[in-house]
Design a protein around this motif. Structure first.
Motif, PDB file in Angstrom:
ATOM      1  N   GLU A  88     -15.877  26.903 -67.880  1.00 30.68           N
ATOM      2  CA  GLU A  88     -17.827  26.456 -68.786  1.00 30.68           C
ATOM      3  C   GLU A  88     -18.144  25.665 -68.027  1.00 30.68           C
ATOM      4  O   GLU A  88     -19.721  25.960 -67.486  1.00 30.68           O
ATOM      5  N   ARG A  89     -17.618  24.673 -68.475  1.00 32.02           N
ATOM      6  CA  ARG A  89     -18.578  23.179 -67.933  1.00 32.02           C
ATOM      7  C   ARG A  89     -18.798  22.912 -66.247  1.00 32.02           C
ATOM      8  O   ARG A  89     -19.416  22.334 -66.134  1.00 32.02           O
ATOM      9  N   VAL A  90     -17.925  23.492 -65.616  1.00 37.69           N
ATOM     10  CA  VAL A  90     -17.604  23.577 -64.089  1.00 37.69           C
ATOM     11  C   VAL A  90     -19.401  24.280 -63.849  1.00 37.69           C
ATOM     12  O   VAL A  90     -19.662  23.952 -62.654  1.00 37.69           O
ATOM     13  N   MET A  91     -19.718  25.514 -64.538  1.00 41.19           N
ATOM     14  CA  MET A  91     -20.821  26.026 -63.761  1.00 41.19           C
ATOM     15  C   MET A  91     -22.101  25.671 -63.556  1.00 41.19           C
ATOM     16  O   MET A  91     -22.677  26.197 -62.316  1.00 41.19           O
ATOM     17  N   ASN A  92     -22.273  24.762 -64.533  1.00 47.13           N
ATOM     18  CA  ASN A  92     -23.472  23.715 -64.086  1.00 47.13           C
ATOM     19  C   ASN A  92     -23.732  22.848 -62.307  1.00 47.13           C
ATOM     20  O   ASN A  92     -24.801  22.585 -62.343  1.00 47.13           O
ATOM     21  N   MET A  93     -22.382  22.690 -62.289  1.00 43.31           N
ATOM     22  CA  MET A  93     -21.918  21.706 -60.960  1.00 43.31           C
ATOM     23  C   MET A  93     -22.521  22.206 -59.750  1.00 43.31           C
ATOM     24  O   MET A  93     -22.784  22.513 -58.586  1.00 43.31           O
ATOM     25  N   VAL A  94     -22.523  24.170 -59.881  1.00 41.57           N
ATOM     26  CA  VAL A  94     -22.128  25.415 -58.244  1.00 41.57           C
ATOM     27  C   VAL A  94     -23.345  25.671 -58.595  1.00 41.57           C
ATOM     28  O   VAL A  94     -24.057  25.992 -58.909  1.00 41.57           O
ATOM     29  N   ASP A  95     -23.784  25.827 -56.991  1.00 43.57           N
ATOM     30  CA  ASP A  95     -24.452  27.340 -56.896  1.00 43.57           C
ATOM     31  C   ASP A  95     -23.551  28.772 -56.064  1.00 43.57           C
ATOM     32  O   ASP A  95     -24.750  29.956 -56.101  1.00 43.57           O
ATOM     33  N   GLY A  96     -22.736  28.932 -56.728  1.00 48.32           N
ATOM     34  CA  GLY A  96     -22.068  30.367 -56.052  1.00 48.32           C
ATOM     35  C   GLY A  96     -20.059  29.853 -56.031  1.00 48.32           C
ATOM     36  O   GLY A  96     -19.880  29.201 -56.454  1.00 48.32           O
ATOM     37  N   VAL A  97     -19.802  31.327 -56.243  1.00 42.99           N
ATOM     38  CA  VAL A  97     -18.034  31.030 -57.065  1.00 42.99           C
ATOM     39  C   VAL A  97     -17.873  31.934 -55.788  1.00 42.99           C
ATOM     40  O   VAL A  97     -18.496  33.234 -55.304  1.00 42.99           O
ATOM     41  N   LEU A  98     -16.684  31.296 -55.855  1.00 47.52           N
ATOM     42  CA  LEU A  98     -15.644  32.649 -54.654  1.00 47.52           C
ATOM     43  C   LEU A  98     -14.112  33.028 -55.893  1.00 47.52           C
ATOM     44  O   LEU A  98     -13.382  32.541 -56.432  1.00 47.52           O
ATOM     45  N   LEU A  99     -14.775  34.619 -56.355  1.00 49.86           N
ATOM     46  CA  LEU A  99     -14.116  35.216 -56.898  1.00 49.86           C
ATOM     47  C   LEU A  99     -12.488  35.729 -56.402  1.00 49.86           C
ATOM     48  O   LEU A  99     -12.670  36.630 -55.748  1.00 49.86           O
ATOM     49  N   LEU A 100     -11.147  34.899 -56.603  1.00 44.73           N
ATOM     50  CA  LEU A 100     -10.333  35.726 -56.242  1.00 44.73           C
ATOM     51  C   LEU A 100      -9.455  36.489 -57.082  1.00 44.73           C
ATOM     52  O   LEU A 100      -9.066  36.439 -58.785  1.00 44.73           O
ATOM     53  N   VAL A 101      -9.297  37.921 -56.076  1.00 50.35           N
ATOM     54  CA  VAL A 101      -8.556  38.948 -57.091  1.00 50.35           C
ATOM     55  C   VAL A 101      -6.939  39.035 -56.227  1.00 50.35           C
ATOM     56  O   VAL A 101      -6.543  39.384 -55.440  1.00 50.35           O
ATOM     57  N   ASP A 102      -5.962  39.262 -56.817  1.00 50.47           N
ATOM     58  CA  ASP A 102      -4.990  39.523 -56.233  1.00 50.47           C
ATOM     59  C   ASP A 102      -4.403  40.721 -56.141  1.00 50.47           C
ATOM     60  O   ASP A 102      -4.915  41.808 -56.402  1.00 50.47           O
ATOM     61  N   ALA A 103      -4.191  40.997 -54.471  1.00 57.73           N
ATOM     62  CA  ALA A 103      -4.306  42.431 -54.044  1.00 57.73           C
ATOM     63  C   ALA A 103      -2.929  43.307 -54.499  1.00 57.73           C
ATOM     64  O   ALA A 103      -3.436  44.872 -54.412  1.00 57.73           O
ATOM     65  N   VAL A 104      -2.433  42.788 -55.169  1.00 55.77           N
ATOM     66  CA  VAL A 104      -1.276  43.815 -56.316  1.00 55.77           C
ATOM     67  C   VAL A 104      -1.937  44.008 -57.945  1.00 55.77           C
ATOM     68  O   VAL A 104      -1.781  44.693 -57.952  1.00 55.77           O
ATOM     69  N   GLU A 105      -2.226  43.211 -58.330  1.00 54.18           N
ATOM     70  CA  GLU A 105      -2.838  43.097 -59.693  1.00 54.18           C
ATOM     71  C   GLU A 105      -4.174  43.526 -59.741  1.00 54.18           C
ATOM     72  O   GLU A 105      -4.085  44.405 -60.852  1.00 54.18           O
ATOM     73  N   GLY A 106      -4.178  43.297 -59.150  1.00 58.87           N
ATOM     74  CA  GLY A 106      -6.036  43.588 -59.238  1.00 58.87           C
ATOM     75  C   GLY A 106      -7.040  42.291 -60.395  1.00 58.87           C
ATOM     76  O   GLY A 106      -6.392  41.666 -60.847  1.00 58.87           O
ATOM     77  N   PRO A 107      -8.165  42.839 -60.739  1.00 55.23           N
ATOM     78  CA  PRO A 107      -8.829  42.117 -61.821  1.00 55.23           C
ATOM     79  C   PRO A 107      -7.689  42.189 -63.267  1.00 55.23           C
ATOM     80  O   PRO A 107      -6.970  42.982 -63.445  1.00 55.23           O
ATOM     81  N   MET A 108      -7.453  40.860 -63.509  1.00 53.88           N
ATOM     82  CA  MET A 108      -6.318  40.965 -65.211  1.00 53.88           C
ATOM     83  C   MET A 108      -7.676  40.221 -65.707  1.00 53.88           C
ATOM     84  O   MET A 108      -8.860  39.673 -65.634  1.00 53.88           O
ATOM     85  N   PRO A 109      -7.179  40.120 -67.161  1.00 54.84           N
ATOM     86  CA  PRO A 109      -7.983  39.066 -68.582  1.00 54.84           C
ATOM     87  C   PRO A 109      -8.417  37.715 -68.211  1.00 54.84           C
ATOM     88  O   PRO A 109     -10.247  37.751 -68.443  1.00 54.84           O
ATOM     89  N   GLN A 110      -8.336  37.276 -68.167  1.00 55.63           N
ATOM     90  CA  GLN A 110      -8.877  36.081 -67.489  1.00 55.63           C
ATOM     91  C   GLN A 110      -9.827  36.611 -66.341  1.00 55.63           C
ATOM     92  O   GLN A 110     -10.830  35.434 -66.521  1.00 55.63           O
ATOM     93  N   THR A 111      -9.472  36.978 -65.315  1.00 54.96           N
ATOM     94  CA  THR A 111     -10.714  37.259 -64.663  1.00 54.96           C
ATOM     95  C   THR A 111     -11.964  37.970 -64.901  1.00 54.96           C
ATOM     96  O   THR A 111     -13.194  37.327 -64.351  1.00 54.96           O
ATOM     97  N   LYS A 112     -12.432  38.149 -65.920  1.00 52.76           N
ATOM     98  CA  LYS A 112     -12.694  39.357 -66.626  1.00 52.76           C
ATOM     99  C   LYS A 112     -14.504  37.742 -67.401  1.00 52.76           C
ATOM    100  O   LYS A 112     -15.277  38.087 -67.539  1.00 52.76           O
ATOM    101  N   PHE A 113     -13.241  37.090 -68.106  1.00 45.95           N
ATOM    102  CA  PHE A 113     -13.850  35.869 -68.305  1.00 45.95           C
ATOM    103  C   PHE A 113     -14.801  34.798 -67.567  1.00 45.95           C
ATOM    104  O   PHE A 113     -16.082  34.901 -67.879  1.00 45.95           O
ATOM    105  N   VAL A 114     -13.858  34.296 -66.243  1.00 42.75           N
ATOM    106  CA  VAL A 114     -14.396  33.494 -65.200  1.00 42.75           C
ATOM    107  C   VAL A 114     -15.692  34.587 -64.772  1.00 42.75           C
ATOM    108  O   VAL A 114     -16.945  33.619 -64.881  1.00 42.75           O
ATOM    109  N   LEU A 115     -15.545  35.999 -64.316  1.00 41.74           N
ATOM    110  CA  LEU A 115     -16.224  35.934 -63.930  1.00 41.74           C
ATOM    111  C   LEU A 115     -18.262  36.348 -64.784  1.00 41.74           C
ATOM    112  O   LEU A 115     -19.130  35.642 -64.293  1.00 41.74           O
ATOM    113  N   LYS A 116     -17.622  36.450 -65.337  1.00 42.07           N
ATOM    114  CA  LYS A 116     -18.515  36.835 -66.897  1.00 42.07           C
ATOM    115  C   LYS A 116     -19.288  35.619 -66.776  1.00 42.07           C
ATOM    116  O   LYS A 116     -21.286  35.480 -67.478  1.00 42.07           O
TER     117      LYS A 116
END
Length: 610
Positions: A88-116
């Motif tokens: 949460e605190r580093v989001m004000n340092m950046v202008d964009g994100v790389l969202l990594l998703v596992d090719a087998v597991e797909g989006p998981m619970p923490q993926t939702k939190f950080v993406l939000k």
């Protein structure tokens, strides 16, 4: 305002173990920041000993790579939900994100939190489908599920039109299609430059910067890291420090550093848009603003979601206190805890009525156990109580934190999952049969019911279950929850544990200690097979006669004792127990060591309940 077109500030976000740090490894190696013959550790960004041992990222760290004349600042963030405050605190340092998703597991619970969190800041995202070379990879389904997640999180049309890169961080390859990978990270680099925006800043305006990360150097002292929002900062420049509480004081910059690979490079002057590090400022807190002396303009303080779990940390009061530790006093423990709270915005520390005890609140059991482990390794000796959830009272009604729990298990073990979560007031939200034949359950359960749940789940499913959780908000109190099925085996007297005594005691349950272990009255030496606690004499010696020789004890066979970690001990301990922690060991014990004291307090508790 102008765009600094040669700079990109990006954060890498994902669920735990989806390969963020390994991908950063590949990006660093291919940007030629290491010599050809230089030995480079795997997961080079995980510089903390605990991070290497556990294979997870705990602290956000930043690095920078050069590519075609562009400076790409990269922030590697933790993937575990307990360290969401770091994201949460580093989001004000950046202008964009790389969202990594596992090719087998797909989006998981923490993926939702950080993406939000990223979408709330208005950031664009590049979706990187990582580990594309894994067997059973399902890239098309993963991309579709990720798109649905963007829509569910309220992403704008522009944010939903994200580019997709397929990659394998382990082999350092990437591409625009799952079956057309190049042996380099060039497609990813090109997409970052093309799609993610450059920082829009005012280089000519008065200086303004917010402290987002803190470091420490034995020679330079505290290092303040953040993005320079406006103006420039040069060596020896006087600045105004404005704290979150409204206090102001004049400070002077010592050295100014920018990042190049894993190294900090000293510069005479840094300009807006870049992520920089400063020394010589004295004590600065997370969220404090550094600005021009003649233009005091504080930035909004960094806020993160509130802690949900708390525990008491105090001085060690056991009979073995002071044998191992370097820092034993309440003053030293208090100083260490408050220093940690300044660096970790998701942690809260409060004084209590007792000068020897402090209330520490965090995001989860792992968040608190990492703090405990770090303090232990630094030479602190202390004791902690069982973690408990933070209950809120709203309009006279009690509310408690709930979590969304995702569990993947084989079809043979699904009954154990349903039974365990049913006891702990879990509500089934969804159940899916996966391509592998495993069952995926999605439950919502009180955080209180999940304390100590992981060990029971692994035992019941023979170690097969995979579990992930995500904070789901506060809901009405769920009532009493029965979580402990077993009592404790408690040492009857002080002394040295013997084989003869342990052989008798192991018939009563599972032991935690071996022969030769020093014990004291009230120390927990094992787990009872029944629900109640049981006192056992583990120091009893065999009576020797001319027939019964001391060597006869060697023929007695003991079961292998259970080796507990600090995480395990925090899970299994009960309300009337404490965990004694020293640099060399840790021990479970009762709050009241003498049996007559325990009996008196138990009787008093029963009387108060009636």
């Amino acid at each position: 305002m102008s765009k600094e077109n040669n700079i990109r500030n990006i954060a890498i976000i994902a669920h735990v173990d989806h390969g963020k740090t390994t991908l950063v490894d590949a990006m660093l190696k291919q940007s030629r920041i290491f010599r050809e013959n230089q030995h480079v550790e795997e997961r080079v960004m995980d510089s903390n000993d605990l991070e290497r041992e556990r294979g997870i990222t705990i602290l956000s760290k930043n690095t920078a790579i050069q590519y075609k004349g562009f400076n790409i600042n990269i922030v590697d963030t933790p993937g575990h939900a307990d360290f969401g405050g770091e994201v949460e605190r580093v989001m004000n340092m950046v202008d964009g994100v790389l969202l990594l998703v596992d090719a087998v597991e797909g989006p998981m619970p923490q993926t939702k939190f950080v993406l939000k969190k990223a979408l709330e800041r208005g950031h664009k995202a590049i979706v990187v489908v990582n580990k594309i070379d894994r067997p059973h990879a399902r890239p098309d389904e993963v991309v579709n599920t990720t798109f649905d997640l963007f829509v569910d999180m309220g992403a704008s049309e522009e944010q939903c039109e994200f580019p997709i890169i397929y990659a394998s961080g382990l082999t350092g390859s990437s591409g625009y299609a799952p079956n057309e990978l190049t042996p380099t990270m060039e497609p990813l680099f090109e997409t970052i430059l093309e799609y993610l925006p450059a920082p829009t800043v005012d280089r000519q305006g008065p200086t303004q910067m917010q402290a987002t990360l803190l470091g420490f150097d034995e020679y330079k002292g505290q290092i303040v890291i953040g993005r320079l929002n406006r103006g420039s900062i040069r060596r020896n420049q006087p600045l105004l420090l404005m704290t979150a509480t409204g206090e102001t004081k004049q400070v002077k910059v010592g050295q100014v550093f920018t990042h190049q690979g894993l190294a900090r490079v000293e510069v005479e002057e840094a300009f807006a848009g870049d992520i920089i590090a400063l020394t010589g400022l004295g004590k600065v807190g997370i969220g404090d603003t550094l600005c021009d002396i003649n233009h005091p303009d504080p930035l909004p303080p960094i806020t993160v979601e509130e802690p949900t779990l708390r525990m008491m940390i105090g001085i060690n009061t056991s009979p073995f206190a002071g044998q191992d530790g370097t820092y034993l006093t309440s003053r030293k423990i208090r100083e260490r805890l408050y220093n940690e709270a300044e660096k970790d915005v998701a942690l809260r520390v409060e004084d209590t009525d007792s000068a020897d005890h402090f209330m520490v609140s965090g995001r989860g059991e792992l968040h608190l156990s990492i703090l405990i482990e770090n303090m232990r390794r630094e030479g602190y000796e202390f004791q902690v109580s069982k973690p408990e959830v933070i209950i809120k009272v709203i309009d006279g009604k009690k509310y408690e934190p709930y979590e969304q729990v995702e569990i993947e298990v084989s079809s043979e073990q699904q009954g154990a999952v349903v039974e365990l979560l049913g006891k702990r007031k879990g509500q089934l939200l969804d159940m899916t049969v996966l391509d592998s034949g495993n069952i995926q359950f999605v439950y919502k359960a009180p955080s209180r019911g999940l304390l100590g749940f992981r060990l029971q789940l692994l035992t019941a499913t023979r170690g097969e279950a995979l579990m992930n959780t995500l904070f789901a908000g506060y809901e009405p109190y769920a009532g009493e929850i029965e979580t402990h099925d077993f009592g404790s085996l408690i040492a009857w007297e002080s002394g040295t544990a013997t084989t003869y005594a342990l052989h008798s005691a192991q018939e009563r349950g599972q032991l935690y200690i071996t022969p030769g272990t020093e014990v004291y009255e009230g120390m927990v030496v094992g787990q009872h097979i029944r629900e109640n606690d049981l006192e056992v004499n583990v120091c009893k010696k065999k009576h020797l006669t001319s027939i019964r020789r001391a060597t006869a004890e060697e023929a007695l066979r003991l079961d292998t004792p259970r080796q507990l970690s600090i995480d395990d001990a925090l899970e299994i301990m009960k309300e009337d127990e404490l965990l004694e922690i020293t640099p060399k060991t840790f021990r479970l014990r009762k709050k009241y060591l003498a049996r007559n004291e325990r009996a008196r307090h138990q009787k008093q508790k029963k009387y108060e309940a009636e």
